[in-house]
Design a protein around this motif. Structure first.
Motif, PDB file in Angstrom:
ATOM      1  N   LYS A  26      44.587  27.972  41.446  1.00  0.00           N
ATOM      2  CA  LYS A  26      43.646  27.652  42.357  1.00  0.00           C
ATOM      3  C   LYS A  26      44.132  28.052  43.894  1.00  0.00           C
ATOM      4  CE  LYS A  26      44.196  23.086  43.414  1.00  0.00           C
ATOM      5  NZ  LYS A  26      43.961  21.650  43.408  1.00  0.00           N
ATOM      6  N   LYS A  27      45.350  28.421  43.998  1.00  0.00           N
ATOM      7  CA  LYS A  27      45.677  28.981  45.301  1.00  0.00           C
ATOM      8  C   LYS A  27      45.234  30.506  45.528  1.00  0.00           C
ATOM      9  CE  LYS A  27      49.579  25.709  45.597  1.00  0.00           C
ATOM     10  NZ  LYS A  27      50.945  25.418  45.464  1.00  0.00           N
ATOM     11  N   LYS A  28      45.393  30.966  44.146  1.00  0.00           N
ATOM     12  CA  LYS A  28      45.087  32.432  44.009  1.00  0.00           C
ATOM     13  C   LYS A  28      43.644  32.631  44.323  1.00  0.00           C
ATOM     14  CE  LYS A  28      45.734  35.988  40.454  1.00  0.00           C
ATOM     15  NZ  LYS A  28      46.393  36.052  39.147  1.00  0.00           N
ATOM     16  N   LEU A  29      42.759  31.628  43.824  1.00  0.00           N
ATOM     17  CA  LEU A  29      41.527  31.895  44.071  1.00  0.00           C
ATOM     18  C   LEU A  29      40.755  31.469  45.168  1.00  0.00           C
ATOM     19  CD1 LEU A  29      40.384  30.386  40.256  1.00  0.00           C
ATOM     20  CD2 LEU A  29      40.221  33.123  41.274  1.00  0.00           C
ATOM     21  N   LEU A  30      41.289  30.344  45.678  1.00  0.00           N
ATOM     22  CA  LEU A  30      40.794  29.763  47.003  1.00  0.00           C
ATOM     23  C   LEU A  30      41.332  30.383  48.285  1.00  0.00           C
ATOM     24  CD1 LEU A  30      40.185  26.001  45.955  1.00  0.00           C
ATOM     25  CD2 LEU A  30      38.656  27.867  46.114  1.00  0.00           C
ATOM     26  N   GLY A  31      42.655  30.893  48.006  1.00  0.00           N
ATOM     27  CA  GLY A  31      43.462  31.437  48.956  1.00  0.00           C
ATOM     28  C   GLY A  31      44.027  30.250  49.732  1.00  0.00           C
ATOM     29  N   ARG A  32      45.200  30.526  50.552  1.00  0.00           N
ATOM     30  CA  ARG A  32      45.646  29.440  51.225  1.00  0.00           C
ATOM     31  C   ARG A  32      45.261  29.222  52.552  1.00  0.00           C
ATOM     32  NH1 ARG A  32      51.989  31.445  50.049  1.00  0.00           N
ATOM     33  NH2 ARG A  32      51.869  31.753  47.886  1.00  0.00           N
ATOM     34  N   ARG A  33      44.374  28.203  52.537  1.00  0.00           N
ATOM     35  CA  ARG A  33      43.619  27.946  53.883  1.00  0.00           C
ATOM     36  C   ARG A  33      44.371  27.380  54.760  1.00  0.00           C
ATOM     37  NH1 ARG A  33      40.465  26.442  49.912  1.00  0.00           N
ATOM     38  NH2 ARG A  33      41.380  24.583  49.792  1.00  0.00           N
ATOM     39  N   LYS A  34      44.253  27.618  55.980  1.00  0.00           N
ATOM     40  CA  LYS A  34      45.200  26.860  57.165  1.00  0.00           C
ATOM     41  C   LYS A  34      44.936  25.679  56.992  1.00  0.00           C
ATOM     42  CE  LYS A  34      44.571  30.634  60.285  1.00  0.00           C
ATOM     43  NZ  LYS A  34      43.830  31.213  61.361  1.00  0.00           N
ATOM     44  N   PRO A  35      45.874  24.723  57.217  1.00  0.00           N
ATOM     45  CA  PRO A  35      45.854  23.183  57.176  1.00  0.00           C
ATOM     46  C   PRO A  35      44.655  22.721  57.939  1.00  0.00           C
ATOM     47  CG  PRO A  35      48.102  23.773  57.698  1.00  0.00           C
ATOM     48  CD  PRO A  35      47.260  25.216  58.105  1.00  0.00           C
ATOM     49  N   GLY A  36      43.970  21.980  57.345  1.00  0.00           N
ATOM     50  CA  GLY A  36      42.748  21.240  57.872  1.00  0.00           C
ATOM     51  C   GLY A  36      41.281  21.853  57.279  1.00  0.00           C
ATOM     52  N   HIS A  37      41.564  22.987  56.947  1.00  0.00           N
ATOM     53  CA  HIS A  37      40.437  23.866  56.375  1.00  0.00           C
ATOM     54  C   HIS A  37      39.845  22.626  55.079  1.00  0.00           C
ATOM     55  CE1 HIS A  37      41.427  27.925  57.982  1.00  0.00           C
ATOM     56  NE2 HIS A  37      40.923  26.958  58.912  1.00  0.00           N
ATOM     57  N   ALA A  38      40.619  22.780  53.965  1.00  0.00           N
ATOM     58  CA  ALA A  38      39.819  22.094  53.045  1.00  0.00           C
ATOM     59  C   ALA A  38      39.780  20.327  53.480  1.00  0.00           C
ATOM     60  CB  ALA A  38      41.062  21.993  51.747  1.00  0.00           C
ATOM     61  N   SER A  39      40.620  19.796  54.288  1.00  0.00           N
ATOM     62  CA  SER A  39      40.527  18.392  54.450  1.00  0.00           C
ATOM     63  C   SER A  39      39.201  18.242  55.313  1.00  0.00           C
ATOM     64  CB  SER A  39      41.717  18.087  55.235  1.00  0.00           C
ATOM     65  OG  SER A  39      42.137  18.624  56.438  1.00  0.00           O
ATOM     66  N   ASN A  40      38.755  19.252  56.202  1.00  0.00           N
ATOM     67  CA  ASN A  40      37.874  19.186  56.971  1.00  0.00           C
ATOM     68  C   ASN A  40      36.514  18.848  55.977  1.00  0.00           C
ATOM     69  OD1 ASN A  40      38.694  19.261  59.243  1.00  0.00           O
ATOM     70  ND2 ASN A  40      38.365  21.402  59.715  1.00  0.00           N
ATOM     71  N   LEU A  41      36.560  19.662  54.911  1.00  0.00           N
ATOM     72  CA  LEU A  41      35.441  19.575  53.911  1.00  0.00           C
ATOM     73  C   LEU A  41      35.528  18.470  53.168  1.00  0.00           C
ATOM     74  CD1 LEU A  41      33.521  21.323  52.797  1.00  0.00           C
ATOM     75  CD2 LEU A  41      35.003  22.556  51.229  1.00  0.00           C
ATOM     76  N   SER A  42      36.527  17.803  52.822  1.00  0.00           N
ATOM     77  CA  SER A  42      36.527  16.752  52.167  1.00  0.00           C
ATOM     78  C   SER A  42      36.605  15.316  52.731  1.00  0.00           C
ATOM     79  CB  SER A  42      37.939  16.574  51.121  1.00  0.00           C
ATOM     80  OG  SER A  42      39.156  16.669  51.751  1.00  0.00           O
ATOM     81  N   GLY A  43      36.363  15.514  54.294  1.00  0.00           N
ATOM     82  CA  GLY A  43      36.081  14.450  54.780  1.00  0.00           C
ATOM     83  C   GLY A  43      37.334  13.515  55.041  1.00  0.00           C
ATOM     84  N   SER A  44      38.468  14.120  55.336  1.00  0.00           N
ATOM     85  CA  SER A  44      39.761  13.692  55.723  1.00  0.00           C
ATOM     86  C   SER A  44      40.034  12.682  56.721  1.00  0.00           C
ATOM     87  CB  SER A  44      40.785  14.733  55.640  1.00  0.00           C
ATOM     88  OG  SER A  44      40.861  15.303  56.890  1.00  0.00           O
ATOM     89  N   THR A  45      38.800  12.569  57.588  1.00  0.00           N
ATOM     90  CA  THR A  45      38.924  12.004  58.785  1.00  0.00           C
ATOM     91  C   THR A  45      39.192  10.253  58.262  1.00  0.00           C
ATOM     92  OG1 THR A  45      36.792  11.844  58.837  1.00  0.00           O
ATOM     93  CG2 THR A  45      37.683  13.226  60.253  1.00  0.00           C
ATOM     94  N   GLN A  46      38.734   9.979  56.965  1.00  0.00           N
ATOM     95  CA  GLN A  46      38.605   8.830  56.563  1.00  0.00           C
ATOM     96  C   GLN A  46      40.193   8.124  56.657  1.00  0.00           C
ATOM     97  OE1 GLN A  46      36.928   9.912  52.805  1.00  0.00           O
ATOM     98  NE2 GLN A  46      38.325   8.210  52.075  1.00  0.00           N
ATOM     99  N   ASP A  47      40.190   6.909  56.594  1.00  0.00           N
ATOM    100  CA  ASP A  47      41.375   6.395  56.477  1.00  0.00           C
ATOM    101  C   ASP A  47      42.051   6.402  54.862  1.00  0.00           C
ATOM    102  OD1 ASP A  47      42.597   2.581  56.811  1.00  0.00           O
ATOM    103  OD2 ASP A  47      43.725   4.377  56.209  1.00  0.00           O
ATOM    104  N   PRO A  48      43.237   6.780  55.112  1.00  0.00           N
ATOM    105  CA  PRO A  48      44.030   7.178  53.821  1.00  0.00           C
ATOM    106  C   PRO A  48      44.058   6.034  52.964  1.00  0.00           C
ATOM    107  CG  PRO A  48      45.778   7.383  55.507  1.00  0.00           C
ATOM    108  CD  PRO A  48      44.176   7.315  56.256  1.00  0.00           C
ATOM    109  N   LYS A  49      44.307   5.085  53.458  1.00  0.00           N
ATOM    110  CA  LYS A  49      44.308   3.641  52.774  1.00  0.00           C
ATOM    111  C   LYS A  49      43.092   3.179  52.098  1.00  0.00           C
ATOM    112  CE  LYS A  49      47.728   2.112  56.037  1.00  0.00           C
ATOM    113  NZ  LYS A  49      48.050   0.993  56.912  1.00  0.00           N
ATOM    114  N   SER A  50      41.988   3.980  52.239  1.00  0.00           N
ATOM    115  CA  SER A  50      40.853   3.291  51.823  1.00  0.00           C
ATOM    116  C   SER A  50      40.409   4.185  50.455  1.00  0.00           C
ATOM    117  CB  SER A  50      39.737   3.389  52.883  1.00  0.00           C
ATOM    118  OG  SER A  50      39.405   4.967  53.181  1.00  0.00           O
ATOM    119  N   GLY A  51      41.172   4.847  50.153  1.00  0.00           N
ATOM    120  CA  GLY A  51      41.130   5.597  48.882  1.00  0.00           C
ATOM    121  C   GLY A  51      40.174   4.716  47.732  1.00  0.00           C
TER     122      GLY A  51
END
Length: 341
Positions: free
Chosen positions: A114-139
């Motif tokens: 996965k890392k090989k294919l997607l590359g090592r994105r800077k922190p926040g790149h993937a999380s931006n995409l997956s809507g990480s602004t949401q409360d982690p407790k609300s999973g």
DNA sequence: AAGGTTTACAACCGCAGGCTG
DNA sequence: ACAGCCTGCGGTTGTAAACCT
């Protein structure tokens, strides 16, 4: 009232297997087989292990003809193709790679490929995409599906972007190593919308319902499509149920804008995949060079570039007798193996 | 060299579905 | 038809090894 435990947890050993335990299990199964009952097996053998643990140990490590590590590029390609096509259906993927176990492939994917294919994105790149602004407790269990879908979309789009150099003319999208063209940008907007509305099952459905995407990667070999078909059939009910759950559980969704846009997105992604399949662009060296230029500021880009630029040479593919069946062998026999660009 | 961090992998857990009585 | 049991699957966790500072 909860489910009855499969074994007496208090009297069961956990953790790594000792060589003695391995030997006992291996000897017994080789002599007598499993007897069709894993639960009773530990008692017969005289080891304090859970039946499920015995099964796992046998299937993943002790049974004959198991390969560990040393994944070839051909196997990487197959895993990637199938993951994009059918998602984390590790048992189905493993079935196409003789000698590999689902656990091995899953670990390999999660830790390396996965890392090989997607590359090592800077922190926040993937999380931006997956809507990480949401409360982690609300999973609520939707994140996993979302991430899987996102990963697959990312993979697809990275492959697509490398295949089609024109993509570099798009607008700025920080989470992507490459700039996006309008359709891709729109897809990303829809994707973010999907995450915001927690309607990610629609996303999953969109992927599972798009067999064209397999063709994107040149599966002139029908095999991967067959696998895709099998995967779809075996999970048809599960997916349909999931969609039903979304529809029933969120009866108001159909009345809001998000849902309409989700539908639009699904249609769009289908169209996108269809058009992509029809308009596949071959890659010449100059186009590749232009495309790779856009990776220069991204962490891990070098690794990705190296990987992507490794053309798979059919003639150099292993003729290991392991590959007596499954995708690898099929593709080699047909001479139609298609490497990920 | 020591401590901290990351990576890789083995193993566990819970759930879903098939089978059987 | 139904309940209980068992298997198989996929996600997650634990931990040793490798790497970094």
């Amino acid at each position: 009232m909860g489910r009855a435990p499969c074994c007496d947890k208090a009297n069961v050993k956990k953790g790594p297997w000792s060589p003695e335990e391995d030997a006992k299990l291996k000897d017994y199964i080789e002599k007598y087989g499993t007897g069709g009952n894993w639960i009773a097996l530990p008692q017969k053998i005289g080891i304090k292990r859970c039946g499920k643990s015995c099964r796992l140990r046998w299937l993943n490590y002790l049974r004959p003809n198991i390969k560990h590590g040393g994944f070839s590029e051909e196997e990487d390609n197959i895993i990637c193709n199938l993951y994009i096509s059918i998602g984390s259906r590790w048992s189905i993927i493993a079935a196409q790679l003789p000698g590999r176990t689902d656990n091995d492939i899953k670990n390999y994917w999660n830790t390396r490929l996965k890392k090989k294919l997607l590359g090592r994105r800077k922190p926040g790149h993937a999380s931006n995409l997956s809507g990480s602004t949401q409360d982690p407790k609300s999973g609520n269990g939707m994140e996993t599906l979302s991430n899987s879908a996102i990963e697959r979309l990312q993979l697809h789009m990275q492959l697509q972007s490398l295949e089609n150099p024109n993509i570099s003319n798009g607008s700025n999208a920080s989470m992507w190593p490459c700039k996006l063209n309008p359709i891709q940008e729109k897809m990303m907007q829809s994707l973010q919308l999907l995450n915001q509305s927690s309607n990610t099952l629609m996303m999953q459905h969109a992927f599972l319902d798009s067999p064209q995407k397999v063709q994107l990667y040149g599966s002139s070999s029908n095999h991967i499509q067959q696998v895709h078909s099998i995967a779809n059939n075996t999970t048809e009910n599960r997916v349909d149920n999931s969609i039903n759950e979304v529809n029933v559980g969120s009866s108001t969704i159909e009345q809001n804008m998000e849902f309409q846009q989700c539908l639009a997105f699904q249609a769009e992604i289908d169209e996108f995949f269809s058009n992509k399949g029809a308009n596949a662009v071959s890659i010449d060296d100059q186009a590749r060079a232009n495309e790779l230029e856009c990776f220069k500021d991204i962490d891990g880009a070098k690794d990705m570039m190296n990987w992507w630029s490794n053309e798979f040479d059919v003639n150099s593919a292993s003729s290991n007798s392991w590959y007596s069946n499954g995708v690898l062998d099929q593709q080699q026999r047909e001479g139609s193996y298609v490497s990920i660009p």
